[in-house]
Design a protein around this motif. Sequence first.
Motif, PDB file in Angstrom:
ATOM      1  N   ALA A 129      97.296 118.330  56.080  1.00 43.53           N
ATOM      2  CA  ALA A 129      96.246 118.331  55.052  1.00 43.53           C
ATOM      3  C   ALA A 129      96.570 119.407  54.019  1.00 43.53           C
ATOM      4  CB  ALA A 129      94.885 118.594  55.684  1.00 43.53           C
ATOM      5  N   LEU A 130      96.360 119.090  52.744  1.00 44.96           N
ATOM      6  CA  LEU A 130      96.646 120.034  51.675  1.00 44.96           C
ATOM      7  C   LEU A 130      95.439 120.909  51.374  1.00 44.96           C
ATOM      8  CD1 LEU A 130      98.624 117.895  49.065  1.00 44.96           C
ATOM      9  CD2 LEU A 130      99.515 119.635  50.610  1.00 44.96           C
ATOM     10  N   ALA A 131      95.718 122.176  51.099  1.00 46.75           N
ATOM     11  CA  ALA A 131      94.677 123.115  50.678  1.00 46.75           C
ATOM     12  C   ALA A 131      95.284 124.035  49.630  1.00 46.75           C
ATOM     13  CB  ALA A 131      94.167 123.914  51.861  1.00 46.75           C
ATOM     14  N   SER A 132      94.478 124.436  48.675  1.00 46.05           N
ATOM     15  CA  SER A 132      94.939 125.326  47.607  1.00 46.05           C
ATOM     16  C   SER A 132      94.668 126.773  48.017  1.00 46.05           C
ATOM     17  CB  SER A 132      94.196 124.990  46.316  1.00 46.05           C
ATOM     18  OG  SER A 132      94.690 125.769  45.261  1.00 46.05           O
ATOM     19  N   HIS A 133      95.719 127.606  47.948  1.00 44.73           N
ATOM     20  CA  HIS A 133      95.611 129.016  48.321  1.00 44.73           C
ATOM     21  C   HIS A 133      96.297 129.877  47.267  1.00 44.73           C
ATOM     22  CE1 HIS A 133      94.151 128.065  52.318  1.00 44.73           C
ATOM     23  NE2 HIS A 133      95.193 127.267  52.519  1.00 44.73           N
ATOM     24  N   SER A 134      95.796 131.077  47.102  1.00 50.67           N
ATOM     25  CA  SER A 134      96.442 132.069  46.256  1.00 50.67           C
ATOM     26  C   SER A 134      97.472 132.795  47.124  1.00 50.67           C
ATOM     27  CB  SER A 134      95.393 133.048  45.722  1.00 50.67           C
ATOM     28  OG  SER A 134      95.983 133.961  44.852  1.00 50.67           O
ATOM     29  N   ILE A 135      98.751 132.647  46.777  1.00 54.03           N
ATOM     30  CA  ILE A 135      99.853 133.150  47.592  1.00 54.03           C
ATOM     31  C   ILE A 135     100.587 134.263  46.836  1.00 54.03           C
ATOM     32  CG2 ILE A 135     102.013 132.494  48.754  1.00 54.03           C
ATOM     33  CD1 ILE A 135      99.404 131.206  49.868  1.00 54.03           C
ATOM     34  N   ALA A 136     100.883 135.341  47.545  1.00 53.48           N
ATOM     35  CA  ALA A 136     101.566 136.477  46.931  1.00 53.48           C
ATOM     36  C   ALA A 136     102.995 136.119  46.552  1.00 53.48           C
ATOM     37  CB  ALA A 136     101.568 137.671  47.870  1.00 53.48           C
ATOM     38  N   LYS A 137     103.382 136.477  45.324  1.00 53.11           N
ATOM     39  CA  LYS A 137     104.768 136.362  44.886  1.00 53.11           C
ATOM     40  C   LYS A 137     105.435 137.734  44.896  1.00 53.11           C
ATOM     41  CE  LYS A 137     105.880 133.879  41.424  1.00 53.11           C
ATOM     42  NZ  LYS A 137     106.010 133.343  40.065  1.00 53.11           N
ATOM     43  N   SER A 138     104.629 138.770  44.597  1.00 58.91           N
ATOM     44  CA  SER A 138     105.125 140.139  44.653  1.00 58.91           C
ATOM     45  C   SER A 138     103.962 141.062  44.991  1.00 58.91           C
ATOM     46  CB  SER A 138     105.762 140.548  43.321  1.00 58.91           C
ATOM     47  OG  SER A 138     104.770 140.630  42.316  1.00 58.91           O
ATOM     48  N   LEU A 139     104.308 142.141  45.687  1.00 63.72           N
ATOM     49  CA  LEU A 139     103.303 143.129  46.072  1.00 63.72           C
ATOM     50  C   LEU A 139     103.765 144.512  45.652  1.00 63.72           C
ATOM     51  CD1 LEU A 139     102.531 141.934  49.707  1.00 63.72           C
ATOM     52  CD2 LEU A 139     101.105 141.578  47.666  1.00 63.72           C
ATOM     53  N   ASN A 140     102.901 145.230  44.966  1.00 62.79           N
ATOM     54  CA  ASN A 140     103.151 146.619  44.631  1.00 62.79           C
ATOM     55  C   ASN A 140     102.438 147.438  45.706  1.00 62.79           C
ATOM     56  OD1 ASN A 140     103.248 149.202  43.593  1.00 62.79           O
ATOM     57  ND2 ASN A 140     102.859 148.563  41.500  1.00 62.79           N
ATOM     58  N   GLY A 141     103.167 147.752  46.770  1.00 58.32           N
ATOM     59  CA  GLY A 141     102.625 148.334  47.989  1.00 58.32           C
ATOM     60  C   GLY A 141     101.561 149.395  47.832  1.00 58.32           C
ATOM     61  N   PRO A 142     101.832 150.512  47.154  1.00 54.71           N
ATOM     62  CA  PRO A 142     100.841 151.586  47.061  1.00 54.71           C
ATOM     63  C   PRO A 142      99.562 151.180  46.331  1.00 54.71           C
ATOM     64  CG  PRO A 142     103.016 152.397  46.492  1.00 54.71           C
ATOM     65  CD  PRO A 142     103.122 150.911  46.600  1.00 54.71           C
ATOM     66  N   ARG A 143      99.627 150.140  45.518  1.00 57.46           N
ATOM     67  CA  ARG A 143      98.459 149.713  44.746  1.00 57.46           C
ATOM     68  C   ARG A 143      97.560 148.735  45.507  1.00 57.46           C
ATOM     69  NH1 ARG A 143      99.969 153.221  41.556  1.00 57.46           N
ATOM     70  NH2 ARG A 143     101.025 152.934  39.575  1.00 57.46           N
ATOM     71  N   VAL A 144      98.034 148.245  46.653  1.00 60.21           N
ATOM     72  CA  VAL A 144      97.254 147.252  47.411  1.00 60.21           C
ATOM     73  C   VAL A 144      97.157 147.651  48.894  1.00 60.21           C
ATOM     74  CG1 VAL A 144      97.601 145.286  45.853  1.00 60.21           C
ATOM     75  CG2 VAL A 144      99.327 145.794  47.589  1.00 60.21           C
ATOM     76  N   PRO A 145      96.546 148.802  49.189  1.00 56.00           N
ATOM     77  CA  PRO A 145      96.489 149.249  50.581  1.00 56.00           C
ATOM     78  C   PRO A 145      95.770 148.266  51.498  1.00 56.00           C
ATOM     79  CG  PRO A 145      95.053 150.586  49.194  1.00 56.00           C
ATOM     80  CD  PRO A 145      95.873 149.724  48.276  1.00 56.00           C
ATOM     81  N   ASP A 146      94.794 147.519  50.966  1.00 53.30           N
ATOM     82  CA  ASP A 146      94.105 146.525  51.781  1.00 53.30           C
ATOM     83  C   ASP A 146      95.047 145.395  52.196  1.00 53.30           C
ATOM     84  OD1 ASP A 146      94.090 145.964  48.987  1.00 53.30           O
ATOM     85  OD2 ASP A 146      92.571 144.417  49.274  1.00 53.30           O
TER      86      ASP A 146
END
Length: 153
Positions: free
Chosen positions: A16-33
Amino acid sequence: MSTYEKRDIACPHCQALASHSIAKSLNGPRVPDVITAICEGRFQRFACDQCGQPYVVDHPLVYLDFDNHIWMYMFPKTWEARWSELEEQSKKSWRTNMIEQAPAMVRSISAGFRLRTVFGVDGLRDKLVCFGAQLDDVLIELLKLDLLRTSPG
């Protein structure tokens, strides 16, 4: 800056298809969560709306940490057999983005970066845990290899 892309993802259990927001790049220190979610096994984990089964979306992404001079390119775990080719792709991507097309300030610090190619979210998590604990990830990998070689079975 971290970047995300909306994608239609097929559930690996029922397709089954579902639409998701998928990470392409992460700036580690800016996204601690997000780093916490990776380390806790919650990153890009979804439950299928159709069959209810959980799954992890394992797509290529770049993890960048300017504070700790880390560049990691994560490829899906299923691509690991192509490690040699993908390691070269990772190096080329770093060279393009950190030297050839980068502002002078970025080029000036690029020489001190640790480049890593990992496979799957678990591989990314392993490196983040090592770096977070200020462990030498290369020595950890050598220890794992030695344990595999010397363990029965």
